[in-house]
Design an enzyme around this catalytic site. Structure first.
Site, mmCIF file in Angstrom:
data_model
loop_
_atom_site.group_PDB
_atom_site.id
_atom_site.type_symbol
_atom_site.label_atom_id
_atom_site.label_comp_id
_atom_site.label_asym_id
_atom_site.label_seq_id
_atom_site.Cartn_x
_atom_site.Cartn_y
_atom_site.Cartn_z
ATOM 1 N N ASP A 170 0.829 -1.367 -0.103
ATOM 2 C CA ASP A 170 0.042 0.135 -0.074
ATOM 3 C C ASP A 170 1.004 1.206 0.083
ATOM 4 O O ASP A 170 1.361 1.560 0.926
ATOM 5 C CB ASP A 170 -0.777 0.138 1.163
ATOM 6 C CG ASP A 170 -2.183 -0.988 1.297
ATOM 7 O OD1 ASP A 170 -2.647 -0.775 0.254
ATOM 8 O OD2 ASP A 170 -2.138 -1.631 2.178
ATOM 9 N N ARG A 178 4.306 3.032 2.839
ATOM 10 C CA ARG A 178 5.219 2.002 3.532
ATOM 11 C C ARG A 178 6.592 2.254 3.249
ATOM 12 O O ARG A 178 7.240 1.280 3.947
ATOM 13 C CB ARG A 178 4.543 0.578 3.003
ATOM 14 C CG ARG A 178 2.960 0.576 2.914
ATOM 15 C CD ARG A 178 2.422 0.454 4.304
ATOM 16 N NE ARG A 178 1.226 0.435 4.294
ATOM 17 C CZ ARG A 178 0.442 0.487 5.101
ATOM 18 N NH1 ARG A 178 0.557 1.107 6.250
ATOM 19 N NH2 ARG A 178 -1.089 -0.061 5.043
ATOM 20 N N ARG A 239 -7.092 10.581 1.903
ATOM 21 C CA ARG A 239 -6.544 9.720 1.010
ATOM 22 C C ARG A 239 -7.473 9.557 -0.133
ATOM 23 O O ARG A 239 -7.141 9.095 -1.324
ATOM 24 C CB ARG A 239 -6.921 8.320 1.641
ATOM 25 C CG ARG A 239 -6.047 8.100 2.847
ATOM 26 C CD ARG A 239 -6.544 6.831 3.593
ATOM 27 N NE ARG A 239 -6.355 5.605 2.862
ATOM 28 C CZ ARG A 239 -6.808 4.345 2.971
ATOM 29 N NH1 ARG A 239 -7.929 4.157 4.258
ATOM 30 N NH2 ARG A 239 -6.792 3.259 2.126
ATOM 31 N N LYS A 269 -9.212 1.233 -5.545
ATOM 32 C CA LYS A 269 -10.169 0.600 -4.280
ATOM 33 C C LYS A 269 -10.946 1.862 -3.945
ATOM 34 O O LYS A 269 -10.473 3.059 -4.271
ATOM 35 C CB LYS A 269 -9.113 0.112 -3.391
ATOM 36 C CG LYS A 269 -7.889 1.276 -2.812
ATOM 37 C CD LYS A 269 -6.956 0.709 -2.097
ATOM 38 C CE LYS A 269 -5.935 1.670 -1.317
ATOM 39 N NZ LYS A 269 -4.736 0.949 -0.576
ATOM 40 N N HIS A 282 -11.660 -1.867 9.365
ATOM 41 C CA HIS A 282 -10.358 -2.576 10.081
ATOM 42 C C HIS A 282 -10.962 -3.073 11.254
ATOM 43 O O HIS A 282 -10.477 -4.013 11.796
ATOM 44 C CB HIS A 282 -9.296 -1.492 10.294
ATOM 45 C CG HIS A 282 -8.643 -1.255 8.681
ATOM 46 N ND1 HIS A 282 -9.031 -0.185 8.129
ATOM 47 C CD2 HIS A 282 -7.591 -2.141 8.179
ATOM 48 C CE1 HIS A 282 -8.106 -0.209 7.086
ATOM 49 N NE2 HIS A 282 -7.381 -1.083 7.097
ATOM 50 N N ASP A 354 -10.742 -6.859 -0.029
ATOM 51 C CA ASP A 354 -9.949 -6.254 1.158
ATOM 52 C C ASP A 354 -9.515 -7.382 2.118
ATOM 53 O O ASP A 354 -9.953 -8.398 2.052
ATOM 54 C CB ASP A 354 -10.682 -5.006 1.875
ATOM 55 C CG ASP A 354 -9.852 -3.991 2.410
ATOM 56 O OD1 ASP A 354 -8.692 -4.239 2.604
ATOM 57 O OD2 ASP A 354 -10.287 -2.740 2.705
#
Length: 454
Positions: A170, A178, A239, A269, A282, A354
């Site tokens: 990601d 990352r 985002r 996504k 999450h 996901d």
């Protein structure tokens, strides 16, 4: 220096017969698709225009070869069967015909790992379970040297499998980054959105792809095509490129093209849209009470545009849309994936879930049942980001579902067809990479960033 195809051919000669059959077919698949690319230009200029073979092109296959350690599989077939039963010269069908059921299920799994170097469980997932891909998170990455060493070691663990890994990450920019400190930072989509400049967004995509490619990755879970329409959204925010569909569509597609122009697989996504949620999937299962008609006027517009531009892969979110499917979230729903995404929108590319170990799934559904449900719904790749035991549970559930007739093996072949076609389309390989010199890349990032308003 030997060409990539000659290096692969030398490697093939060293493999057992079953692996040689698979490797030869996959090499033919790669070269045939690259030949198509070269006739219309380089991969950089044409990746988005190379058509994926239709899932229906896969030839019905004979029974699979049983795993030596599995006493409950179907009877063995003749090893000569792949060349004889494929019935045509379709390299995808030839490749699939050389695979066992275990091989095929492995290709449908994209897994996370623990730690900063491969442990025995990671090596088993790659070498024995033959998972199709790996995703790395911040906890796996400790500095540039360590990241490159880990990526190369994971690829090395796949040396017995002629089909290369998806090495994914990601890398969105902003707070979802990352890459280690040696990399220059890329601003969030929200900042780029304020420029309203598709050329800037395309450059962003190109820079993100160069960042991940330098470390040996070949797939990036970006761009975000969610529309930030709910100010209480705890997980999307900046985002997203913005709060309206035309802006997100224009800049999101530009970023997608920038990523693929560098030879990295972009994954758009989070279909059907995560922008209007007030819950982080999450942690819990979000619920969005919108009808298909309402979604088609806002959330679906960027994804429909991406599909028209031959999007390589689409990630589906864990969100319950009770107006469409009151029982199953989008990621498990045959209505949302099968009827809407694949049917109404006509998407024939790779569908990725996901992470199935997120709270939205584990707190509300049985993981094994969810794995079977999502494949029946139309998903191709199941993301299992945490724990070896979860990977094993999902793998065994899918194997059992085929053996007991819950899922037809031809349905598995459809997904593997799409996966192998995508790997060949982007000419993926498990070649190691050297620790990169980031000076030029970082300079380009900084220079571009200076054009983005604060």
């Amino acid at each position: 220096m030997l060409s990539p195809s000659l290096r692969i051919k030398q490697y093939i000669k060293q493999q057992p017969r079953q692996a040689r059959l698979l490797a030869t077919a996959f090499l033919a698949l790669t070269l045939s698709i690259l030949a198509g690319c070269n006739s219309a230009g380089s991969l950089e200029g044409s990746a988005s225009h190379v058509p994926l073979p239709s899932a229906s092109a896969a030839t019905p296959l004979p029974s699979v070869i049983p795993s030596p350690t599995d006493k409950t599989t179907t009877p063995p077939r003749n090893e000569e069967a792949p060349a004889q039963t494929a019935g045509n010269n379709d390299p995808v069908a030839l490749t699939i015909a050389a695979m066992t059921l275990e091989d095929k299920i492995g290709q449908m799994l994209l897994v996370g790992i623990d730690g900063t170097q491969p442990d025995p469980e990671t090596q088993r997932m790659i070498a024995e379970d033959k998972v199709g891909g790996i995703i790395l998170y911040a906890d796996n990455i400790k500095g540039l040297d360590g990241m490159v060493s880990l990526v190369n070691a994971l690829k090395q663990s796949n040396k017995s499998n002629p089909v290369p890994l998806f090495m994914s990450v990601d890398q969105e920019g902003g707070k979802v980054s990352r890459m280690p400190a040696e990399y220059a930072s890329i601003p969030a989509n929200g900042k780029v959105g304020r420029t309203n400049d598709p050329q800037s967004a395309r450059m962003m995509g190109s820079l993100l792809a160069r960042q991940v490619l330098a470390a040996g990755f070949n797939m990036n879970f970006a761009p975000v095509l969610d529309i930030n329409s709910n100010p209480d959204n705890p997980v999307i925010g900046d985002r997203s490129f913005g709060s309206n569909a035309p802006l997100v569509t224009k800049l999101g597609i530009a970023e997608m093209k920038g990523i693929e122009s560098e030879g990295v697989v972009p994954v758009v996504k989070h279909f059907p849209g995560h922008g209007d949620t007030s819950v982080d999937s999450h942690l819990e299962l979000p619920v969005v009470n919108k009808t298909a008609a309402e979604l088609s006027k806002l959330e679906w517009l960027p994804f429909q545009a991406a599909i028209k531009e031959n999007a390589a892969a689409v990630m589906v979110a864990h969100i319950l849309f009770p107006q469409l499917d009151k029982d199953k979230p989008a990621s498990l729903s045959p209505i949302i994936i099968g009827e809407q995404l694949r049917g109404v929108m006509g998407y024939q590319g790779v569908v990725i879930t996901d992470d199935l170990t997120m709270g939205a799934i584990l707190k509300n559904y049985d993981l094994a049942e969810a794995a079977v449900d999502t494949v029946q719904a139309g998903s191709d790749i199941l993301l299992i980001a945490h724990e070896y035991s979860n990977e094993r549970k999902v793998r065994e559930a899918l194997l059992l579902s085929v053996r007991n007739g819950t899922i037809a093996e031809s349905r598995i072949d459809e997904s593997v067809n799409r996966i192998l076609s995508l790997k060949a389309r982007y000419a993926l390989s498990d070649e190691p990479v050297a620790v990169p010199d980031l000076n030029k890349l970082n300079k380009d990032v900084v220079n571009w960033s200076h054009t983005i308003p604060e």
